[in-house]
Design an enzyme around this catalytic site. Structure first.
Site, PDB file in Angstrom:
ATOM      1  N   SER A  76       7.686 -12.688 -10.444  1.00  0.00           N
ATOM      2  CA  SER A  76       8.461 -11.762  -9.617  1.00  0.00           C
ATOM      3  C   SER A  76       7.656 -10.513  -9.279  1.00  0.00           C
ATOM      4  O   SER A  76       6.845 -10.054 -10.084  1.00  0.00           O
ATOM      5  CB  SER A  76       9.746 -11.364 -10.355  1.00  0.00           C
TER       6      SER A  76
ATOM      7  N   HIS B 145      -2.248  -7.053  -8.191  1.00  0.00           N
ATOM      8  CA  HIS B 145      -1.802  -8.003  -7.163  1.00  0.00           C
ATOM      9  C   HIS B 145      -1.301  -7.140  -6.008  1.00  0.00           C
ATOM     10  O   HIS B 145      -0.116  -7.000  -5.778  1.00  0.00           O
ATOM     11  CB  HIS B 145      -0.673  -8.862  -7.734  1.00  0.00           C
TER      12      HIS B 145
END
Ligand code: LAC
Length: 442
Positions: free
Chosen positions: A253, A309
């Site tokens: 997530s 990320h």
């Protein structure tokens, strides 16, 4: 034998609402459904009872020919009726239905095969379908696209006794799980795939991939999702702590590092058992883009997408090789820099094309790869994962993408690559930014 389809049902509706079907004709399940929908009654001639061989007389006090399981004691009945007592209600007396000729199944069997909603035998218990005992169990929380792809890859690996997919949308996980299980013979896997409507379905699993949360929409950054996804990942993690206290958790997530941090806080698991999936995906994207140059194949590229990320992604080109040669010798530097830049934006590139969601094939594959690597205890692979460093690369008190070895129990080792000074500095900056962002959700 004629096959009666939905068109005949429609015609019967026009002709008075009754469809007469001759003995032996087959009414398709779709036709029966249509008939129910539009209120047509189906009148089928009763089947002729199958001819049976004369039954031997059963002595009143033996169980040998009754079909009663050995060892079960049934008191003898008067009038030699033990055989009748053991047969299914409503069936003619005699042995259980069987083929009465080389190609003639009896009517009861035909009806059972074709009638929608007919009583079906209970499914074998989990694990009795050729599953090897002692294999781990894996779970995927969230049956969106990423979750479905991850579950598929896990099951295809045939490394697990069971893969459990969960989602709070009623029936969604069970439907996807059943669909995937239907393909078991097509991918040579005996891993059972099951679905559950609650996170509690992950009970007792060894590995849990968390994909729950909202995906990005065009124009959104990953951090725009922080608050809403922190609540979702937080409550999922509390249940994982309660029902799968020994599991290793892989978080997908977004925003990735923050959500992995939330998962660690709420599970209370040691940092070795809470990993963030991002570097595997970013590295794969990098390799795929290198492949576009035509200089090498993606699967020949060895590289590591580290840092965050997101905007602070660092791909140390000093460590990138293909077929044993440095990438910097194969491809000119401006091209490589452009590839790194495009890797960093690859998630957004997919979002802007899809418009209704974010990438799912490669993210699902990446999360599954982390879990299969652990299940194999494959410490020969070095994968980039979001982990908590303990002094490696001079970093602490943060969560950042680093090259690691994974083992059966989660993080086995953070690998210290001989980075160039500029790469080390970029990694330290990424770690510092992430520490700030993480502290904001603590
Ligand atoms: C992406 C999502 C998984 O990068 O963050 O596509």
């Amino acid at each position: 034998m004629a096959v009666i389809g939905a068109e005949q049902v429609d015609a019967a509706k026009r002709d008075g609402g009754v469809l007469r079907v001759a003995r032996g004709d087959l009414v398709t399940p779709l036709a029966r459904e249509r008939a129910r929908e539009i209120g047509v009654r189906i009148d089928q001639e009763a089947p002729v009872p199958p001819k049976r061989a004369p039954q031997p007389v059963v002595p009143p006090n033996t169980l040998a020919n009754t079909g009663v399981a050995k060892g079960r004691q049934v008191p003898p009945r008067p009038n030699g009726s033990a055989a009748r007592a053991a047969s299914a209600p409503g069936r003619p007396a005699g042995p259980a239905p069987m083929l009465t000729g080389p190609s003639a199944p009896d009517a009861a069997t035909v009806n059972t095969l074709y009638r929608r909603g007919a009583p079906a035998p209970a499914l074998p218990a989990l694990g009795s379908v050729g599953a090897r005992t002692g294999r781990p169990r894996a779970a995927v929380v969230g049956a969106g696209h990423v979750g479905a792809v991850a579950a598929m890859r896990l099951a295809e690996s045939d490394l697990f006794d069971e893969v459990v997919l969960t989602d709070i949308v009623e029936g969604l996980a069970a439907g996807i799980a059943l669909d995937l299980w239907h393909g078991a013979s097509l991918c040579g896997s005996s891993t059972r795939i099951t679905g559950a409507d609650s996170v509690d379905g992950v009970a007792g699993c060894d590995y849990v991939i968390v994909t729950a949360g909202r995906p990005r929409k065009p124009g959104m950054s990953r951090t725009d999702l922080t608050n809403v996804n922190a609540a979702i990942v937080g409550s999922v993690s509390e249940r994982i702590r309660a029902v799968a206290p020994n599991s290793v958790v892989v978080v997908v997530s977004n925003p990735l590092e923050e959500m992995t941090h939330v998962a660690q806080l709420k599970t209370g698991f040691p940092p070795e058992r809470v990993l963030g999936m991002a570097g595997v995906l970013d590295t794969a994207r990098f390799a795929s883009l290198v492949g576009l140059t035509g200089k090498t194949r993606p699967d020949q590229v060895v590289a590591y997408a580290l840092g965050s990320h997101g905007p602070e992604m660092v791909v140390p080109l000093s460590q990138a090789t293909a077929g044993g040669r440095k990438l910097t010798e194969l491809i000119d530097r401006p091209t490589l820099d452009a590839i790194v830049e495009r890797t960093r934006d690859s998630g957004a590139e997919v979002v802007s094309l899809l418009k209704t969601g974010s990438a799912y094939f490669s993210p699902g594959q990446s999360a599954a790869l982390m879990v299969t690597t652990m299940a194999r205890d494959d410490r020969s692979s070095v994968l980039a994962c979001a982990v908590v460093p303990n002094g490696q690369y001079g970093l602490r008190d943060t969560r950042v993408g680093l090259p690691v070895r994974l083992g059966r129990g989660g993080l086995a080792e953070i690998v210290e690559l001989p980075l160039e000074p500029a790469e080390r500095t970029a990694l330290a900056e990424a770690a510092a930014r992430l520490a700030e962002r993480i502290s904001a959700v603590s």
